[in-house]
Design a protein around this motif. Structure first.
Motif, PDB file in Angstrom:
ATOM      1  N   LEU A 112     -29.257 -27.829 -25.071  1.00 26.08           N
ATOM      2  CA  LEU A 112     -27.839 -27.657 -25.382  1.00 26.08           C
ATOM      3  C   LEU A 112     -27.217 -26.538 -24.555  1.00 26.08           C
ATOM      4  CD1 LEU A 112     -27.989 -28.226 -29.228  1.00 26.08           C
ATOM      5  CD2 LEU A 112     -26.784 -29.666 -27.564  1.00 26.08           C
ATOM      6  N   TRP A 113     -27.963 -25.461 -24.360  1.00 25.51           N
ATOM      7  CA  TRP A 113     -27.470 -24.366 -23.517  1.00 25.51           C
ATOM      8  C   TRP A 113     -27.281 -24.846 -22.080  1.00 25.51           C
ATOM      9  CZ3 TRP A 113     -29.767 -22.010 -19.287  1.00 25.51           C
ATOM     10  CH2 TRP A 113     -29.077 -20.909 -18.800  1.00 25.51           C
ATOM     11  N   GLN A 116     -24.176 -27.122 -21.738  1.00 26.93           N
ATOM     12  CA  GLN A 116     -22.891 -26.428 -21.686  1.00 26.93           C
ATOM     13  C   GLN A 116     -22.710 -25.729 -20.342  1.00 26.93           C
ATOM     14  OE1 GLN A 116     -22.029 -22.912 -21.763  1.00 26.93           O
ATOM     15  NE2 GLN A 116     -24.187 -22.368 -21.598  1.00 26.93           N
ATOM     16  N   LEU A 119     -21.774 -28.620 -17.952  1.00 29.03           N
ATOM     17  CA  LEU A 119     -20.430 -29.139 -18.178  1.00 29.03           C
ATOM     18  C   LEU A 119     -19.341 -28.129 -17.854  1.00 29.03           C
ATOM     19  CD1 LEU A 119     -20.788 -31.390 -21.340  1.00 29.03           C
ATOM     20  CD2 LEU A 119     -20.478 -32.078 -18.960  1.00 29.03           C
ATOM     21  N   ALA A 120     -19.685 -26.850 -17.859  1.00 26.50           N
ATOM     22  CA  ALA A 120     -18.699 -25.836 -17.465  1.00 26.50           C
ATOM     23  C   ALA A 120     -18.219 -26.100 -16.040  1.00 26.50           C
ATOM     24  CB  ALA A 120     -19.304 -24.439 -17.585  1.00 26.50           C
ATOM     25  N   TRP A 123     -17.264 -30.845 -16.050  1.00 33.23           N
ATOM     26  CA  TRP A 123     -16.462 -31.548 -17.047  1.00 33.23           C
ATOM     27  C   TRP A 123     -15.283 -32.282 -16.425  1.00 33.23           C
ATOM     28  CZ3 TRP A 123     -11.309 -30.654 -17.673  1.00 33.23           C
ATOM     29  CH2 TRP A 123     -10.800 -29.490 -17.096  1.00 33.23           C
ATOM     30  N   TRP A 135     -17.583 -35.171 -19.821  1.00 31.06           N
ATOM     31  CA  TRP A 135     -17.824 -34.649 -21.168  1.00 31.06           C
ATOM     32  C   TRP A 135     -17.983 -35.786 -22.176  1.00 31.06           C
ATOM     33  CZ3 TRP A 135     -14.720 -35.581 -25.326  1.00 31.06           C
ATOM     34  CH2 TRP A 135     -13.417 -36.022 -25.070  1.00 31.06           C
ATOM     35  N   TYR A 138     -21.587 -37.260 -21.703  1.00 35.74           N
ATOM     36  CA  TYR A 138     -22.655 -36.418 -22.233  1.00 35.74           C
ATOM     37  C   TYR A 138     -22.498 -36.096 -23.719  1.00 35.74           C
ATOM     38  CZ  TYR A 138     -24.398 -35.833 -17.541  1.00 35.74           C
ATOM     39  OH  TYR A 138     -24.932 -36.073 -16.313  1.00 35.74           O
ATOM     40  N   ALA A 142     -25.315 -34.657 -26.455  1.00 31.29           N
ATOM     41  CA  ALA A 142     -25.103 -33.359 -27.105  1.00 31.29           C
ATOM     42  C   ALA A 142     -25.146 -33.502 -28.626  1.00 31.29           C
ATOM     43  CB  ALA A 142     -23.770 -32.759 -26.663  1.00 31.29           C
TER      44      ALA A 142
END
Length: 172
Positions: A112-113, A116, A119-120, A123, A135, A138, A142
């Motif tokens: 999960l980390w 993110q 996706l930062a 996205w 996003w 995925y 997630a």
């Protein structure tokens, strides 16, 4: 105890969320089958393909795998190599179960980390044919990993679940 989950409102909410994920997976499986059959008929009967159908079917297939993971964990129906665990005495089995749950939780947290962090940057991009934002692509993964982490955390915090044998797979 409900399938390795403790009693109470959080466990019930987690079970409801996992069942909803499973129901969505069934719909995605049906959509994937329809898309593939339509693609085959379109190509063979009408000599016309649907390029978007491949992309959507692939999305459905990947999404349903991740969305089913929490229910499989609740049922203890994941593929497991447990011959060593079964050979241990009861105390060793409890410890091995706890270690497996801790490693599963750590993997979910790491995934999960990493998602993110990915996706930062990604996205804003979209899939090539349908233009689905990353996003959205995925999000099922997630959700599946977040629910799997919660199932695992629930088990870590409920020592009575450490005794449950992987063979106990009553359907929720």
């Amino acid at each position: 105890m409900t399938h390795g989950l403790s009693r109470g409102a959080p466990a019930r909410a987690l079970l409801v969320a996992a069942r909803a994920s499973r129901a969505l997976s069934v719909l995605l499986l049906a959509l994937m089958a329809i898309l593939i059959v339509a693609q085959v008929f379109g190509r063979n009967l009408f000599n016309d393909g649907m390029p978007w159908a491949d992309e959507l079917a692939r999305f459905c297939g990947v999404a349903l795998v991740f969305l089913c993971a929490p229910m499989l964990a609740i049922r203890r129906a994941h593929v497991a190599v447990d011959f060593v665990q079964h050979a241990l005495p009861p105390g060793g089995r409890r410890l091995a179960t706890l270690l497996c749950e801790l490693m599963t939780f750590a993997f979910c947290a790491l995934w999960l980390w990493a998602l993110q962090a990915f996706l930062a940057r990604a996205w804003k991009f979209a899939t090539p044919t349908l233009g689905i934002p990353n996003w959205v692509v995925y999000a099922p993964a997630a959700l599946g990993f977040a629910l799997l982490a919660l199932v695992t955390l629930q088990r870590i915090l409920a020592p009575s679940s450490w005794d449950a044998a992987p063979d106990e797979r009553a359907a929720p």
